[in-house]
Enzyme design. Structure first.
Site, PDB file in Angstrom:
ATOM      1  N   LYS A  88       5.032  90.876  14.829  1.00  0.00           N
ATOM      2  CA  LYS A  88       3.997  89.958  14.369  1.00  0.00           C
ATOM      3  C   LYS A  88       3.185  89.547  15.598  1.00  0.00           C
ATOM      4  O   LYS A  88       3.650  88.808  16.457  1.00  0.00           O
ATOM      5  CB  LYS A  88       4.653  88.736  13.708  1.00  0.00           C
ATOM      6  CG  LYS A  88       3.828  87.477  13.593  1.00  0.00           C
ATOM      7  CD  LYS A  88       2.654  87.594  12.657  1.00  0.00           C
ATOM      8  CE  LYS A  88       2.046  86.205  12.417  1.00  0.00           C
ATOM      9  NZ  LYS A  88       1.473  85.571  13.631  1.00  0.00           N
ATOM     10  N   GLY A 106       8.340  80.730  21.739  1.00  0.00           N
ATOM     11  CA  GLY A 106       7.223  79.851  21.422  1.00  0.00           C
ATOM     12  C   GLY A 106       7.651  78.408  21.310  1.00  0.00           C
ATOM     13  O   GLY A 106       8.570  77.949  22.004  1.00  0.00           O
ATOM     14  N   SER A 107       7.011  77.690  20.406  1.00  0.00           N
ATOM     15  CA  SER A 107       7.240  76.257  20.264  1.00  0.00           C
ATOM     16  C   SER A 107       8.512  75.961  19.482  1.00  0.00           C
ATOM     17  O   SER A 107       9.016  76.812  18.732  1.00  0.00           O
ATOM     18  CB  SER A 107       6.059  75.613  19.540  1.00  0.00           C
ATOM     19  OG  SER A 107       6.017  76.043  18.187  1.00  0.00           O
ATOM     20  N   GLY A 155       7.657  76.178  15.686  1.00  0.00           N
ATOM     21  CA  GLY A 155       7.597  77.537  15.162  1.00  0.00           C
ATOM     22  C   GLY A 155       8.963  78.181  15.072  1.00  0.00           C
ATOM     23  O   GLY A 155       9.315  78.811  14.066  1.00  0.00           O
ATOM     24  N   GLY A 156       9.757  78.043  16.125  1.00  0.00           N
ATOM     25  CA  GLY A 156      11.077  78.653  16.137  1.00  0.00           C
ATOM     26  C   GLY A 156      12.008  78.058  15.097  1.00  0.00           C
ATOM     27  O   GLY A 156      12.761  78.774  14.434  1.00  0.00           O
ATOM     28  N   GLU A 210      13.580  81.330  21.410  1.00  0.00           N
ATOM     29  CA  GLU A 210      13.459  80.534  22.645  1.00  0.00           C
ATOM     30  C   GLU A 210      12.317  79.570  22.409  1.00  0.00           C
ATOM     31  O   GLU A 210      11.179  79.986  22.207  1.00  0.00           O
ATOM     32  CB  GLU A 210      13.212  81.461  23.838  1.00  0.00           C
ATOM     33  CG  GLU A 210      13.269  80.760  25.171  1.00  0.00           C
ATOM     34  CD  GLU A 210      11.893  80.399  25.694  1.00  0.00           C
ATOM     35  OE1 GLU A 210      11.441  79.257  25.403  1.00  0.00           O
ATOM     36  OE2 GLU A 210      11.278  81.229  26.360  1.00  0.00           O
ATOM     37  N   CYS A 241       7.508  78.482  30.167  1.00  0.00           N
ATOM     38  CA  CYS A 241       8.575  77.724  29.506  1.00  0.00           C
ATOM     39  C   CYS A 241       9.556  77.149  30.510  1.00  0.00           C
ATOM     40  O   CYS A 241      10.465  76.406  30.133  1.00  0.00           O
ATOM     41  CB  CYS A 241       9.308  78.601  28.495  1.00  0.00           C
ATOM     42  SG  CYS A 241       9.715  80.229  29.092  1.00  0.00           S
ATOM     43  N   GLU A 298       8.972  68.600  25.683  1.00  0.00           N
ATOM     44  CA  GLU A 298       7.988  69.392  26.417  1.00  0.00           C
ATOM     45  C   GLU A 298       6.561  69.021  26.011  1.00  0.00           C
ATOM     46  O   GLU A 298       6.242  68.932  24.832  1.00  0.00           O
ATOM     47  CB  GLU A 298       8.220  70.878  26.138  1.00  0.00           C
ATOM     48  CG  GLU A 298       7.274  71.801  26.884  1.00  0.00           C
ATOM     49  CD  GLU A 298       7.509  73.261  26.549  1.00  0.00           C
ATOM     50  OE1 GLU A 298       7.303  74.104  27.445  1.00  0.00           O
ATOM     51  OE2 GLU A 298       7.892  73.563  25.407  1.00  0.00           O
TER      52      GLU A 298
END
Length: 511
Positions: free
Chosen positions: A170, A227-228, A231-232, A251, A288, A379
């Site tokens: 994706k 990603g964020s 999202g994860g 992650e 990250c 974060e």
């Protein structure tokens, strides 16, 4: 074609459309590529190790064959400088070569053989053999901040393909043109290497719906994501809501706490301040592993450290972030932090009038301020950081115990500090995936021993890593073969070790 199904790459310097239209994949298209990947799996998983290794090497060659055109498009879509992109392209190719070498050597399959003892009493011992086998088609999601090394041909793709799993990728909507170019390189490599159709596919999307459909497809067997947290966690929840839940290796970011202990602060405070400012602002804070939270114990050396850190931050100009959305989120985060009680602005970088601006900022609070404002430990993706001042060693230890999971933790100290703060090391081993001594967390070496992971909420799978050769083990499962005739066994487990790999035979490691 409905206009709402079409989106464009965006020039990160001007926020204007770039050349090329990209179409949101339909549910039918997603079903088609997953079905192709499922058919490819039956062929690909049986490929010998040399064929898969050659395929990975060929992907690297085809990426290099794209030349500077790849870097030019990527530069426009991300605002990342050419030097950074050249380095990232090299890292991407080297990752592929590293996994090719692991596959070619072959011992990663963890072959274990316990031979039969038919005359054992009271019960005969059967012949039992074990190895790791690929899971099946894997869905991989690209990261915004590494458009090459954590994107289409990045570490998740390389490790999944190395394990014998086809990939349905994706693409990240922040760099669709870059994604399309790398996809064509992989497709060319697959043809040249004789790989089955469907071994790698790319779907485009600038919405969340396609990702949900992909993860929920019953033939997808695992997910890789960088990603964020938002999202994860969404993908993780989708995967666990399925009739057949599947593993998600997400992650999801980190504030990467830094502990600067008293004696080293006194001896090298200014030197550490300069390095910390560089680590906070490296890549416009879009790694990250940028340090978002640092702890110091109040002393005479503290103010000297603050002054030097402020001077170093003040020399750094605003940078162009990857997208307007990321820039907006960063600046909203600054406003949120500024509004919190017991938080003061310690340092600020130079303002520049650029499209997707991020100005470096460092804030300061106390341990009680951190306790009252728990969001400070979250974060804020970009070049900002929070310094937390403690009044004693006990406060430092308490703060470490209260941390959630992170990717990294850093300790600056002298031998005397390390002796006095031994408990801190024991705490951090339970909190993070990588502990750094007298260094900075930015920069993740791609090697056999690297761990880029950590306890939740840094990742959804603390037993794994997304960087380093151990990443291959995310996309496999152990299978045991009992009392098999030698001719039916996989080559890795046959009586004659014709693959010449390391195997654990009756408890002894041997070739």
């Amino acid at each position: 074609m409905s206009s709402k199904n079409v989106f464009y790459g965006i020039n990160a310097f001007t926020n204007e459309k770039l050349e090329g239209e990209f179409i949101n994949a339909s549910e039918e298209e997603i079903n088609k590529v997953v079905e192709e990947a499922t058919k490819a799996f039956d062929i690909y998983r049986k490929k010998d190790k040399s064929s898969i290794a050659n395929f990975l090497d060929q992907i690297g060659e085809e990426i290099l064959n794209l030349g500077d055109a790849l870097l030019e498009r990527c530069h426009l879509e991300t605002a990342l400088p050419f030097g950074r992109l050249q380095g990232e392209r090299g890292r991407t190719v080297n990752q592929l070569k590293l996994f090719a070498a692991v596959v070619r050597e072959g011992s990663w399959v963890d072959a274990r053989i316990d031979t039969a003892i038919p005359d054992r009493t009271p019960v005969p011992k059967p012949d039992i053999r074990h190895m790791l086998l690929p899971l099946g088609p894997v869905a991989v999601f690209g990261a915004s901040n590494f458009p090459l090394a954590f994107s289409v041909a990045g570490g998740d793709t390389a490790s999944a393909l190395a394990a014998g799993c086809p990939v349905v990728f994706k693409g990240h909507p922040a760099h669709p043109g870059t994604s399309e170019m790398v996809f064509k390189a992989i497709k060319e490599a697959a043809i040249k290497s004789g790989m089955p159709k469907g071994v790698f596919s790319l779907i485009h999307s600038n919405s969340n719906k396609q990702g949900e459909l992909l993860v929920k497809h019953p033939q997808i067997k695992a997910v890789g994501f960088t990603g964020s947290f938002r999202g994860g966690k969404a993908l993780f929840d989708y995967a666990n809501s399925r009739l057949e839940p599947i593993p998600v290796f997400a992650e999801m970011g980190s504030t990467n706490p830094v502990f600067i202990l008293p004696q080293v602060l006194k001896e090298k405070g200014e030197q550490i301040a300069v390095g910390l400012a560089g680590s906070i602002t490296l890549g416009v804070g879009q790694f990250c592993t940028n340090p978002g939270l640092s702890f110091v114990e109040n002393s005479e050396a503290t103010n000297v450290f603050y002054k030097k850190l402020g001077e170093s931050i003040a020399e750094v100009s605003s940078g162009n972030m990857l997208t307007s959305g990321i820039s907006k989120a960063y600046n909203e985060g600054l406003n949120r932090i500024s509004s919190l009680k017991d938080v003061v602005e310690l340092a600020k970088g130079k303002e520049n009038e650029i499209a997707n601006r991020a100005t470096p900022k460092v804030f300061k609070t106390t341990i009680s301020g951190l306790i009252e404002n728990e969001s400070l430990a979250e974060e804020n993706f970009g070049p900002s950081s929070v310094l937390v001042e403690a009044s004693s060693k006990n406060e430092i230890i308490k703060a470490a115990k209260d941390l959630e999971g992170h990717l990294t933790a850093t300790i600056f100290g002298t031998d005397e500090d390390f002796k006095n703060y031994q408990e801190l090391f024991d705490i951090l081993e339970k909190k993070v995936g990588r502990i750094i001594i007298n260094g900075y967390p930015t920069g993740v070496e791609v090697c056999h021993s690297m761990v880029h992971g950590g306890p939740y909420p840094a990742t959804t799978a603390p037993q794994s890593t997304s960087v380093g050769t151990n990443a291959i083990k995310r996309f496999v499962r152990p299978v045991c073969f009992q009392d098999y005739p030698d001719g039916l066994l996989p080559d890795a487990l046959k009586a004659k070790n014709k693959l010449n790999i390391w195997r654990l035979v009756n408890g002894n490691l041997e070739k």
